[in-house]
Scaffold this motif. Structure first.
Motif, mmCIF file in Angstrom:
data_model
loop_
_atom_site.group_PDB
_atom_site.id
_atom_site.type_symbol
_atom_site.label_atom_id
_atom_site.label_comp_id
_atom_site.label_asym_id
_atom_site.label_seq_id
_atom_site.Cartn_x
_atom_site.Cartn_y
_atom_site.Cartn_z
ATOM 1 N N PRO A 69 -1.270 -12.560 -13.692
ATOM 2 C CA PRO A 69 -1.148 -11.247 -13.030
ATOM 3 C C PRO A 69 -2.047 -10.179 -13.643
ATOM 4 C CG PRO A 69 1.014 -12.228 -13.310
ATOM 5 C CD PRO A 69 0.052 -13.134 -14.030
ATOM 6 N N ARG A 70 -2.161 -10.155 -14.971
ATOM 7 C CA ARG A 70 -2.961 -9.101 -15.612
ATOM 8 C C ARG A 70 -4.444 -9.218 -15.295
ATOM 9 N NH1 ARG A 70 -1.494 -12.622 -19.658
ATOM 10 N NH2 ARG A 70 -3.210 -13.702 -20.726
ATOM 11 N N ASP A 71 -4.869 -10.407 -14.849
ATOM 12 C CA ASP A 71 -6.289 -10.624 -14.560
ATOM 13 C C ASP A 71 -6.635 -10.406 -13.093
ATOM 14 O OD1 ASP A 71 -6.770 -11.348 -17.234
ATOM 15 O OD2 ASP A 71 -6.152 -13.426 -16.854
ATOM 16 N N ARG A 72 -5.662 -10.032 -12.287
ATOM 17 C CA ARG A 72 -5.926 -9.835 -10.853
ATOM 18 C C ARG A 72 -6.220 -8.378 -10.512
ATOM 19 N NH1 ARG A 72 -1.881 -14.108 -7.680
ATOM 20 N NH2 ARG A 72 -2.090 -15.784 -9.234
ATOM 21 N N ASN A 73 -6.008 -7.466 -11.456
ATOM 22 C CA ASN A 73 -6.263 -6.035 -11.275
ATOM 23 C C ASN A 73 -5.547 -5.473 -10.047
ATOM 24 O OD1 ASN A 73 -7.338 -3.591 -12.177
ATOM 25 N ND2 ASN A 73 -9.100 -3.752 -10.800
ATOM 26 N N LEU A 74 -4.266 -5.797 -9.940
ATOM 27 C CA LEU A 74 -3.433 -5.271 -8.873
ATOM 28 C C LEU A 74 -2.311 -4.437 -9.498
ATOM 29 C CD1 LEU A 74 -3.050 -8.554 -6.769
ATOM 30 C CD2 LEU A 74 -4.739 -6.731 -6.455
ATOM 31 N N ALA A 75 -1.941 -3.364 -8.849
ATOM 32 C CA ALA A 75 -0.887 -2.484 -9.370
ATOM 33 C C ALA A 75 0.352 -2.619 -8.503
ATOM 34 C CB ALA A 75 -1.361 -1.030 -9.384
ATOM 35 N N MET A 76 1.498 -2.855 -9.136
ATOM 36 C CA MET A 76 2.754 -3.072 -8.422
ATOM 37 C C MET A 76 3.667 -1.858 -8.586
ATOM 38 S SD MET A 76 4.221 -6.086 -7.067
ATOM 39 C CE MET A 76 5.858 -6.715 -6.671
ATOM 40 N N VAL A 77 4.247 -1.409 -7.481
ATOM 41 C CA VAL A 77 5.240 -0.334 -7.508
ATOM 42 C C VAL A 77 6.573 -0.952 -7.095
ATOM 43 C CG1 VAL A 77 5.934 1.910 -6.597
ATOM 44 C CG2 VAL A 77 3.504 1.395 -6.924
ATOM 45 N N PHE A 78 7.536 -0.949 -8.032
ATOM 46 C CA PHE A 78 8.790 -1.662 -7.811
ATOM 47 C C PHE A 78 9.850 -0.760 -7.191
ATOM 48 C CE2 PHE A 78 6.689 -3.990 -11.220
ATOM 49 C CZ PHE A 78 6.849 -5.313 -10.820
ATOM 50 N N GLN A 79 10.883 -1.410 -6.665
ATOM 51 C CA GLN A 79 12.012 -0.715 -6.058
ATOM 52 C C GLN A 79 12.775 0.133 -7.068
ATOM 53 O OE1 GLN A 79 14.598 -3.419 -3.998
ATOM 54 N NE2 GLN A 79 16.345 -2.053 -4.055
ATOM 55 N N ASN A 80 12.891 -0.350 -8.316
ATOM 56 C CA ASN A 80 13.705 0.350 -9.319
ATOM 57 C C ASN A 80 12.873 1.237 -10.250
ATOM 58 O OD1 ASN A 80 12.358 -1.527 -10.796
ATOM 59 N ND2 ASN A 80 14.153 -2.524 -11.702
ATOM 60 N N TYR A 81 11.633 1.566 -9.853
ATOM 61 C CA TYR A 81 10.733 2.481 -10.571
ATOM 62 C C TYR A 81 10.172 1.891 -11.868
ATOM 63 C CZ TYR A 81 13.795 5.522 -7.782
ATOM 64 O OH TYR A 81 14.570 6.057 -6.813
ATOM 65 N N ALA A 82 10.997 1.177 -12.651
ATOM 66 C CA ALA A 82 10.561 0.549 -13.903
ATOM 67 C C ALA A 82 9.904 1.555 -14.850
ATOM 68 C CB ALA A 82 9.598 -0.607 -13.609
ATOM 69 N N LEU A 83 10.550 2.712 -15.021
ATOM 70 C CA LEU A 83 10.039 3.734 -15.939
ATOM 71 C C LEU A 83 10.688 3.575 -17.310
ATOM 72 C CD1 LEU A 83 10.145 6.871 -13.603
ATOM 73 C CD2 LEU A 83 8.231 5.291 -13.981
ATOM 74 N N TYR A 84 9.993 4.066 -18.320
ATOM 75 C CA TYR A 84 10.523 4.041 -19.688
ATOM 76 C C TYR A 84 11.269 5.350 -19.937
ATOM 77 C CZ TYR A 84 7.425 0.061 -20.249
ATOM 78 O OH TYR A 84 6.806 -1.152 -20.090
ATOM 79 N N PRO A 85 12.601 5.291 -20.135
ATOM 80 C CA PRO A 85 13.400 6.520 -20.211
ATOM 81 C C PRO A 85 13.080 7.390 -21.418
ATOM 82 C CG PRO A 85 14.735 4.596 -20.786
ATOM 83 C CD PRO A 85 13.435 4.081 -20.263
ATOM 84 N N MET A 128 4.168 5.615 -8.895
ATOM 85 C CA MET A 128 2.902 5.521 -8.163
ATOM 86 C C MET A 128 1.746 6.066 -8.998
ATOM 87 S SD MET A 128 3.810 6.229 -4.175
ATOM 88 C CE MET A 128 4.714 7.756 -4.390
ATOM 89 N N GLY A 129 2.027 7.097 -9.787
ATOM 90 C CA GLY A 129 0.982 7.637 -10.662
ATOM 91 C C GLY A 129 0.501 6.599 -11.659
ATOM 92 N N ARG A 130 1.418 5.809 -12.175
ATOM 93 C CA ARG A 130 1.055 4.750 -13.110
ATOM 94 C C ARG A 130 0.154 3.709 -12.429
ATOM 95 N NH1 ARG A 130 6.153 2.642 -16.050
ATOM 96 N NH2 ARG A 130 6.566 1.816 -13.981
ATOM 97 N N ALA A 131 0.408 3.472 -11.142
ATOM 98 C CA ALA A 131 -0.448 2.544 -10.404
ATOM 99 C C ALA A 131 -1.832 3.143 -10.167
ATOM 100 C CB ALA A 131 0.215 2.185 -9.070
ATOM 101 N N ILE A 132 -1.880 4.441 -9.891
ATOM 102 C CA ILE A 132 -3.160 5.093 -9.604
ATOM 103 C C ILE A 132 -4.097 5.055 -10.808
ATOM 104 C CG2 ILE A 132 -4.234 7.338 -9.146
ATOM 105 C CD1 ILE A 132 -1.884 7.957 -7.300
ATOM 106 N N VAL A 133 -3.579 5.385 -11.999
ATOM 107 C CA VAL A 133 -4.463 5.488 -13.166
ATOM 108 C C VAL A 133 -5.040 4.134 -13.574
ATOM 109 C CG1 VAL A 133 -3.321 7.533 -14.073
ATOM 110 C CG2 VAL A 133 -2.575 5.269 -14.859
ATOM 111 N N ARG A 134 -4.396 3.055 -13.164
ATOM 112 C CA ARG A 134 -4.920 1.734 -13.504
ATOM 113 C C ARG A 134 -6.239 1.447 -12.807
ATOM 114 N NH1 ARG A 134 -1.490 -3.348 -12.804
ATOM 115 N NH2 ARG A 134 -3.511 -4.101 -13.513
#
Length: 451
Positions: free
Chosen positions: A73-89, A147-153
């Motif tokens: 996955p890390r070598d495909r350069n794709l950004a995933m936005v999950f249902q549960n946000y997956a943020l670090y609190p 989504m911002g985390r996906a954009i900066v990638r």
């Protein structure tokens, strides 16, 4: 950006059951594709196969023409936005967005990180929240951080896995608009999974409808709505959903539980030789006959029915008609319910009426039906006998042209505001080329070229 090509993708688990069965789709550079279908149809599995979280049993997955089946996955350069946000609190919004940049140790200077994060925050209207923690944000703001985390990638494509399902109805509507505008400004290839047909119809350039691991039809939202390829697509797309009425065909007359309905000869010819057909009627094909102008009446037929009740919604109202199907066609409704993944299908017709209509439940009323628009389906195969493939393809071509113009306009306005696009570097011409492709529809598993 990148094109994504799915060539006959198959996913089988240990018991041999194909969760994804021979799906082929060409996703153009900059295109927004929606994967939609009921629970268990394989849409999330297909998305996870694209990003690399699920192994591919058979077939080829290409990103910009390169086969990536065996890439991590890390070598495909794709950004995933999950249902549960997956943020670090424990991290601020700024650090959550910057996290993928920090992971790529040594690749970005602190100035570059700051530039990418602040540009993404401006795009998503998060500038005032950069020092806050996720717990202090609303659900919509948290989704924007994801989504911002996906954009900066600066990924080649965005993959969304039901990102709005945790939000309330009002916020979902707002976020739909924000995701749509963001995708237009960035022009980045996007694949979006949802079971919500409103999201599917409002967001995508094209929508792929899946059922039990198989592709039923892929086309623009309008083509799916006006020219569905089969019973499943017709019943799944639209709210209220399409009505299905069993009928026998006698010349140009449909004998139905509602009475005899005269239909255009051209439609009757397409169903010639069929003993029983299922008539597809959208609620908006009906109207109170008293409110239909004389010159319009000739485009349809008038019949008499008693409504069980009506629902007034302000701008319009819904009326409900129960019908008693003949014993020989009741089995068709039971089969249709299974086709639609429903426990049962009530023998009921939903009609849309003008808000000014005085028709009320319990009274006999005259209704007008626009017979030019109805569909006739094969009762056994579910095929839409009256589908006009060329008219459908034209709807998708028009939608692509309009979308390309919208993207160009959005990016020009964005450039004039000077807000930036998260450093993606996707120019308007590339987006115009990607979004302006021609496409039609295909039956399950057929290769569908984006041109």
């Amino acid at each position: 950006m990148a094109s994504i090509t799915l060539n006959n993708l198959v996913k089988k688990y240990g018991d041999g059951f194909p969760a994804v069965n021979d799906i082929s789709i060409d996703i153009a550079d900059g295109e927004f594709i929606i994967l939609v279908g009921p629970s268990g149809c394989g849409k999330s599995t297909l998305l996870r196969m694209i990003v690399g979280l699920e192994d591919i049993t058979d077939g080829d997955l290409l990103i910009d023409g390169e086969r990536v089946n065996d890439k991590a996955p890390r070598d495909r350069n794709l950004a995933m936005v999950f249902q549960n946000y997956a943020l670090y609190p424990h991290l601020t919004v700024y650090e959550n967005i910057a996290f993928p940049l920090r992971l790529a140790k040594g690749k970005h200077s602190e100035d570059q990180v700051n530039k990418l994060v602040t540009e993404a925050a401006a795009t998503l209207e998060l500038t005032d929240h950069l020092q806050r923690k996720p717990a202090n944000l609303s659900g919509g703001q948290r989704q924007r951080v994801a989504m911002g985390r996906a954009i900066v990638r600066q990924a080649d494509a965005f993959l969304f896995d039901e990102p709005l399902s945790n939000l309330d109805a009002k916020l979902r509507g707002q976020m739909r608009s924000e995701i749509s505008q963001m995708q237009r400004r960035l022009g980045v290839t996007s694949v979006y999974v949802t079971h919500d047909q409103t999201e599917a119809m409002t967001l995508g350039d094209r929508v792929a409808v899946l059922k039990k691991g198989e592709l039923q039809q892929i086309a623009s939202p309008r083509e799916l709505y006006e020219q569905p390829v089969n019973l499943f697509v017709a019943g799944f797309i639209g709210s209220p959903s399409m009505n299905f009425l069993p009928a026998t065909l006698d010349g140009n007359t449909l004998r139905t539980a509602l009475g005899d309905l005269e239909i255009p000869a051209a439609k009757a010819e397409k169903a010639a030789g069929k003993k029983v057909v299922l008539v597809g009627l959208r609620p908006e094909f009906f109207e109170d006959a008293q409110l239909v102008e004389d010159h319009k009446r000739a485009n349809g037929t008038v019949f008499t029915a008693t409504l069980t009740h009506t629902e007034w919604l302000g701008n319009e109202q819904y009326g409900y008609i129960d019908f008693d199907p003949a014993p020989e066609v009741r089995g068709l409704l039971d089969n249709l319910a299974r086709e639609m993944d429903a426990d049962e299908l009530r023998p009921q017709i939903v009609v849309t009426l003008d808000a000014a209509s005085r028709i009320r439940g319990g009274r006999e009323a005259e209704l007008w039906l626009d017979t030019r628009k109805l569909h006739l389906f094969d009762a056994e195969s579910g095929e839409n006998l009256t589908r006009d493939a060329e008219a459908g393809a034209e709807l998708t071509r028009e939608a692509n042209e309009e979308r390309a113009e919208e993207i160009a306009t959005a990016q020009q306005a964005d450039g004039e505001r000077g807000t930036g696009t998260g450093g993606t570097g996707h120019d308007t011409e590339a987006v115009r080329t990607g979004a302006g492709h021609s496409s039609g529809a295909t039956a399950a598993g057929g290769k569908h070229s984006a041109g």
